[in-house]
Design an enzyme around this catalytic site. Structure first.
Site, mmCIF file in Angstrom:
data_model
loop_
_atom_site.group_PDB
_atom_site.id
_atom_site.type_symbol
_atom_site.label_atom_id
_atom_site.label_comp_id
_atom_site.label_asym_id
_atom_site.label_seq_id
_atom_site.Cartn_x
_atom_site.Cartn_y
_atom_site.Cartn_z
ATOM 1 N N ASN A 77 0.784 -1.198 0.128
ATOM 2 C CA ASN A 77 0.002 -0.066 -0.149
ATOM 3 C C ASN A 77 0.804 1.264 -0.016
ATOM 4 O O ASN A 77 2.147 1.252 -0.454
ATOM 5 C CB ASN A 77 -1.057 0.012 1.241
ATOM 6 C CG ASN A 77 -2.281 0.598 0.695
ATOM 7 O OD1 ASN A 77 -2.545 1.715 0.237
ATOM 8 N ND2 ASN A 77 -3.386 -0.273 0.917
ATOM 9 N N ARG A 78 0.243 2.533 0.137
ATOM 10 C CA ARG A 78 0.736 3.827 0.274
ATOM 11 C C ARG A 78 1.468 4.257 1.438
ATOM 12 O O ARG A 78 0.948 4.023 2.436
ATOM 13 C CB ARG A 78 -0.224 4.750 -0.293
ATOM 14 C CG ARG A 78 -0.573 4.297 -1.705
ATOM 15 C CD ARG A 78 -1.779 5.068 -2.403
ATOM 16 N NE ARG A 78 -2.356 4.692 -3.544
ATOM 17 C CZ ARG A 78 -2.943 3.807 -3.995
ATOM 18 N NH1 ARG A 78 -3.336 2.815 -2.927
ATOM 19 N NH2 ARG A 78 -3.225 3.308 -5.155
ATOM 20 N N HIS A 103 3.577 0.431 -2.767
ATOM 21 C CA HIS A 103 3.954 -1.515 -2.812
ATOM 22 C C HIS A 103 5.458 -1.711 -2.779
ATOM 23 O O HIS A 103 5.983 -2.284 -3.796
ATOM 24 C CB HIS A 103 3.143 -2.082 -3.997
ATOM 25 C CG HIS A 103 1.740 -2.108 -3.882
ATOM 26 N ND1 HIS A 103 0.968 -2.123 -2.785
ATOM 27 C CD2 HIS A 103 0.869 -2.107 -4.864
ATOM 28 C CE1 HIS A 103 -0.062 -2.231 -2.834
ATOM 29 N NE2 HIS A 103 -0.284 -2.450 -3.975
ATOM 30 N N HIS A 173 -1.031 -9.922 -3.942
ATOM 31 C CA HIS A 173 -1.924 -9.007 -4.660
ATOM 32 C C HIS A 173 -2.570 -9.858 -5.688
ATOM 33 O O HIS A 173 -2.695 -9.192 -6.785
ATOM 34 C CB HIS A 173 -1.111 -7.858 -5.173
ATOM 35 C CG HIS A 173 -1.861 -6.626 -5.566
ATOM 36 N ND1 HIS A 173 -2.780 -6.471 -6.556
ATOM 37 C CD2 HIS A 173 -1.664 -5.358 -5.085
ATOM 38 C CE1 HIS A 173 -3.350 -5.392 -6.381
ATOM 39 N NE2 HIS A 173 -2.466 -4.545 -5.872
ATOM 40 N N TYR A 175 -5.844 -10.966 -8.008
ATOM 41 C CA TYR A 175 -7.168 -10.549 -8.311
ATOM 42 C C TYR A 175 -7.981 -11.784 -8.793
ATOM 43 O O TYR A 175 -7.634 -12.642 -9.496
ATOM 44 C CB TYR A 175 -6.782 -9.757 -9.833
ATOM 45 C CG TYR A 175 -6.429 -8.397 -9.604
ATOM 46 C CD1 TYR A 175 -7.212 -7.311 -9.707
ATOM 47 C CD2 TYR A 175 -4.984 -8.221 -9.554
ATOM 48 C CE1 TYR A 175 -6.345 -5.977 -9.497
ATOM 49 C CE2 TYR A 175 -4.291 -7.170 -9.570
ATOM 50 C CZ TYR A 175 -5.003 -6.104 -9.401
ATOM 51 O OH TYR A 175 -4.245 -4.932 -9.433
ATOM 52 N N ASP A 232 -11.121 1.293 -3.907
ATOM 53 C CA ASP A 232 -9.717 1.158 -3.657
ATOM 54 C C ASP A 232 -9.399 1.557 -2.040
ATOM 55 O O ASP A 232 -8.945 2.675 -1.830
ATOM 56 C CB ASP A 232 -8.891 1.986 -4.733
ATOM 57 C CG ASP A 232 -7.204 1.284 -4.581
ATOM 58 O OD1 ASP A 232 -7.113 0.224 -3.776
ATOM 59 O OD2 ASP A 232 -6.586 2.062 -5.394
ATOM 60 N N GLN A 270 -7.495 -4.483 2.087
ATOM 61 C CA GLN A 270 -7.805 -3.498 0.995
ATOM 62 C C GLN A 270 -8.587 -4.307 -0.031
ATOM 63 O O GLN A 270 -8.272 -5.103 -0.743
ATOM 64 C CB GLN A 270 -6.473 -3.109 0.429
ATOM 65 C CG GLN A 270 -6.595 -1.800 -0.580
ATOM 66 C CD GLN A 270 -6.475 -0.607 0.023
ATOM 67 O OE1 GLN A 270 -6.175 -0.295 1.264
ATOM 68 N NE2 GLN A 270 -6.836 0.498 -0.883
ATOM 69 N N GLU A 290 -6.437 -7.612 -0.265
ATOM 70 C CA GLU A 290 -5.012 -7.462 0.117
ATOM 71 C C GLU A 290 -5.146 -7.435 1.635
ATOM 72 O O GLU A 290 -5.389 -6.305 2.203
ATOM 73 C CB GLU A 290 -4.314 -6.371 -0.488
ATOM 74 C CG GLU A 290 -4.505 -6.205 -2.195
ATOM 75 C CD GLU A 290 -4.057 -5.040 -2.422
ATOM 76 O OE1 GLU A 290 -3.099 -4.321 -2.035
ATOM 77 O OE2 GLU A 290 -5.138 -4.394 -3.317
#
Length: 325
Positions: A77-78, A103, A173, A175, A232, A270, A290
């Site tokens: 993440n950020r 990331h 991560h 999907y 998100d 997330q 996530e």
């Protein structure tokens, strides 16, 4: 079982490992610790791959930004402004997402080749992240073990140790599209999250203010409902940080009957509905769940800490279970 999957431009080989148990088959790459495929049956016994991936290494090298199936680190993440304080020092990171670090930076764990060894019903990935890699302090020794349980559940267990204070936040991560990769948008999947709060974000997707109640908002997934699009966001799991993985999420595809359950030790999850995923995929083709600590935790003392110090062991575990109904 392993096989050669390709090679990087410098000749470094990349291998693919296949895990199979209880009717579930999972393929994992040494490049990026990527979960390339997960094959499970639907309610009629028909097998499909339920994760987004590429058939060859070139696909992953040409399209790195979706982080398809990858092991994310050092920090998932950020981190706001690409900076964080630790023990009276401020560390500067690569700003690879507008003003933020995302990331792990320009070349995070998802773009590294890991050493892989076979273990019972799985594989163990290891690598050493040197001091200063992508701006993070400390020499970090990381292990990620992927195994299949007797039921066919995919268990990912992470461990890390450091020789200097640092921050760590690892995740996977993948999907998911329970209708099968390429079957169309996953927005019709039904999602349940054990989360009474979420973290509102600013225009750069950095948490803004304190976590907010989901009651009466589009973020309320406490009862199963269609995911739709436009997410998100980090959800604050009601259970908090736990020593053992606890069930926190269920994703169900009414059309195929496939159901994914998620259990984790982590305090957050997330939800990303892939609205900005690029070709060859279409927006909404998959859903990422996530499990992780909250975004920007190194700058938020009110969030559970992501600091790891010498003599401590970082441990995190997430279990993905598969069933039909």
């Amino acid at each position: 079982m392993s096989e050669l999957f390709g090679a990087l431009s410098d000749g470094t080989p990349v291998h693919r490992w296949t895990l199979q148990r209880a009717g579930v088959r999972v393929r994992v790459l040494s490049y990026g610790g990527i979960v390339q495929s997960v094959e499970v049956p639907d309610r009629d016994g028909r097998i499909a791959d339920v994760v987004l991936g590429f058939p060859d290494l070139d696909g992953y090298l040409a399209h790195p930004e979706p982080f398809l199936g990858a092991l994310i680190g050092r920090y998932a993440n950020r981190i706001a402004g690409g900076r964080f304080p630790l023990d009276e020092r401020t560390y500067a990171l690569a700003r690879n997402d507008g003003p933020n670090s995302l990331h792990g930076g320009e070349r995070g764990f998802d773009k590294r080749v890991w050493d892989v060894t076979a273990v019972e019903h799985g594989v163990r990935l290891t690598r050493v992240s040197p001091h200063g890699e992508e701006g993070f302090p400390g020499r970090l020794e990381v292990t990620a073990t992927y195994t299949l349980d007797p039921s066919g559940a995919l268990r990912i267990a992470y461990e890390a140790v450091t020789d200097a204070p640092t921050v760590v936040n690892l995740t996977n991560h993948t999907y998911w599209n329970l209708g099968g990769a390429g079957s169309g948008p996953a927005g019709g999947h039904e999602l349940r999250l054990a989360a009474s709060r979420y973290t509102p974000v600013d225009e750069h997707l950095i948490p803004a203010g304190a976590p907010a109640e989901v009651e009466g908002t589009r973020f309320d997934f406490r009862q199963s409902r269609k995911t739709g699009s436009g997410y998100d966001h980090d959800f604050v799991l009601d259970k908090g940080v736990t020593r053992a993985a606890e069930g926190v999420a269920e994703l169900h595809d009414p059309a195929s009957g496939r159901t994914l359950t998620v259990a984790t030790t982590e305090p957050g999850i997330q939800l990303y509905t892939a609205d900005h995923i690029a070709p060859p995929f279409a927006p909404g083709d998959g859903i990422a769940l996530e499990t992780q600590h909250h975004p920007d935790s190194p700058n938020r003392p009110d969030f559970p800490t992501t600091v790891l110090r010498p003599g401590e062991v970082y441990r995190s575990e997430t279990v993905y279970g598969f069933s039909v109904r």
